[in-house]
Design a protein around this motif. Structure first.
Motif, PDB file in Angstrom:
ATOM      1  N   PRO A  14       0.836  -1.214   0.000  1.00 28.41           N
ATOM      2  CA  PRO A  14       0.000   0.000   0.000  1.00 28.41           C
ATOM      3  C   PRO A  14       0.859   1.248   0.000  1.00 28.41           C
ATOM      4  O   PRO A  14       1.864   1.324   0.712  1.00 28.41           O
ATOM      5  CB  PRO A  14      -0.790  -0.138   1.305  1.00 28.41           C
ATOM      6  N   GLY A  15       0.455   2.214  -0.828  1.00 25.16           N
ATOM      7  CA  GLY A  15       1.220   3.435  -0.977  1.00 25.16           C
ATOM      8  C   GLY A  15       2.297   3.367  -2.032  1.00 25.16           C
ATOM      9  O   GLY A  15       2.901   4.400  -2.366  1.00 25.16           O
ATOM     10  N   ARG A  67      -4.613   9.382  -8.765  1.00 26.09           N
ATOM     11  CA  ARG A  67      -3.590   8.395  -8.385  1.00 26.09           C
ATOM     12  C   ARG A  67      -3.057   7.640  -9.601  1.00 26.09           C
ATOM     13  O   ARG A  67      -1.884   7.267  -9.637  1.00 26.09           O
ATOM     14  CB  ARG A  67      -4.177   7.390  -7.392  1.00 26.09           C
ATOM     15  N   ASN A  85       0.384   5.513  -5.272  1.00 27.16           N
ATOM     16  CA  ASN A  85      -0.365   5.501  -4.009  1.00 27.16           C
ATOM     17  C   ASN A  85      -1.450   4.415  -4.028  1.00 27.16           C
ATOM     18  O   ASN A  85      -2.608   4.666  -3.703  1.00 27.16           O
ATOM     19  CB  ASN A  85      -0.991   6.876  -3.753  1.00 27.16           C
ATOM     20  N   LYS A  87      -3.839   1.235  -3.229  1.00 26.40           N
ATOM     21  CA  LYS A  87      -4.580   0.831  -2.037  1.00 26.40           C
ATOM     22  C   LYS A  87      -4.964  -0.640  -2.154  1.00 26.40           C
ATOM     23  O   LYS A  87      -5.032  -1.163  -3.276  1.00 26.40           O
ATOM     24  CB  LYS A  87      -5.847   1.685  -1.903  1.00 26.40           C
ATOM     25  N   PRO A  88      -5.255  -1.299  -1.042  1.00 30.87           N
ATOM     26  CA  PRO A  88      -5.673  -2.707  -1.125  1.00 30.87           C
ATOM     27  C   PRO A  88      -6.869  -2.908  -2.053  1.00 30.87           C
ATOM     28  O   PRO A  88      -6.957  -3.945  -2.722  1.00 30.87           O
ATOM     29  CB  PRO A  88      -6.018  -3.043   0.323  1.00 30.87           C
ATOM     30  N   GLU A  89      -7.751  -1.931  -2.135  1.00 30.33           N
ATOM     31  CA  GLU A  89      -8.918  -2.072  -3.013  1.00 30.33           C
ATOM     32  C   GLU A  89      -8.574  -1.967  -4.498  1.00 30.33           C
ATOM     33  O   GLU A  89      -9.453  -2.155  -5.348  1.00 30.33           O
ATOM     34  CB  GLU A  89     -10.004  -1.044  -2.649  1.00 30.33           C
ATOM     35  N   ASP A  90      -7.329  -1.651  -4.814  1.00 31.89           N
ATOM     36  CA  ASP A  90      -6.887  -1.681  -6.212  1.00 31.89           C
ATOM     37  C   ASP A  90      -6.502  -3.092  -6.653  1.00 31.89           C
ATOM     38  O   ASP A  90      -6.202  -3.304  -7.833  1.00 31.89           O
ATOM     39  CB  ASP A  90      -5.682  -0.753  -6.414  1.00 31.89           C
ATOM     40  N   VAL A 115      -2.273  -5.658  -3.998  1.00 29.52           N
ATOM     41  CA  VAL A 115      -1.788  -4.628  -3.083  1.00 29.52           C
ATOM     42  C   VAL A 115      -1.948  -5.153  -1.663  1.00 29.52           C
ATOM     43  O   VAL A 115      -3.053  -5.332  -1.168  1.00 29.52           O
ATOM     44  CB  VAL A 115      -2.550  -3.313  -3.246  1.00 29.52           C
ATOM     45  N   SER A 117       0.395  -5.642   2.305  1.00 27.11           N
ATOM     46  CA  SER A 117       1.614  -5.508   3.096  1.00 27.11           C
ATOM     47  C   SER A 117       2.075  -6.859   3.621  1.00 27.11           C
ATOM     48  O   SER A 117       3.094  -6.956   4.308  1.00 27.11           O
ATOM     49  CB  SER A 117       1.377  -4.536   4.255  1.00 27.11           C
TER      50      SER A 117
END
Length: 117
Positions: A14-15, A67, A85, A87-90, A115, A117
């Motif tokens: 993420p990020g 983004r 940037n 996100k997990p929802e990507d 996505v 961690s």
């Protein structure tokens, strides 16, 4: 025949950032609008972004606006999606898409973006 081949997917935190590519062949890329779609796990395929044939117009889904950046290289017949940037929802399978002048839809095989961690 028309071929759309995506690459560049993978695991990203993420990020982080990732750039997807779509190599196109079998049609006149430089006069074709091109798009990216994605299919999140367990969901329907959804629109991500589109770019006009000469890249003077772009449009983005609200979820990725600010983004992601769609671009193209008409000299190399390649479509890009710069993802920043993230996100997990990507997390999704990302597809390259083109609709021909006679209204036929063409899709690539997709590239997985995860996505986490």
């Amino acid at each position: 025949q028309v071929q759309l081949v995506e690459s560049g997917g993978g695991l990203v935190q993420p990020g982080g950032s990732l750039r997807l590519s779509c190599a196109a062949s079998g049609f006149t890329f430089s006069i074709s609008a091109m798009s990216w779609y994605r299919r999140p796990p367990g969901k329907e395929r959804e629109f991500v972004a589109t770019v006009s044939s000469v890249a003077d117009r772009t449009n983005y889904a609200d979820a990725v606006k600010g983004r992601f950046t769609i671009s193209r290289d008409n000299g190399k017949n390649v479509l890009y999606l710069q993802m920043n940037n993230v996100k997990p929802e990507d997390t999704a399978v990302y597809y390259c898409y083109m609709r021909s002048r006679v209204g036929r839809d063409y899709w690539g095989q997709g590239t997985q973006v995860t996505v986490s961690s």
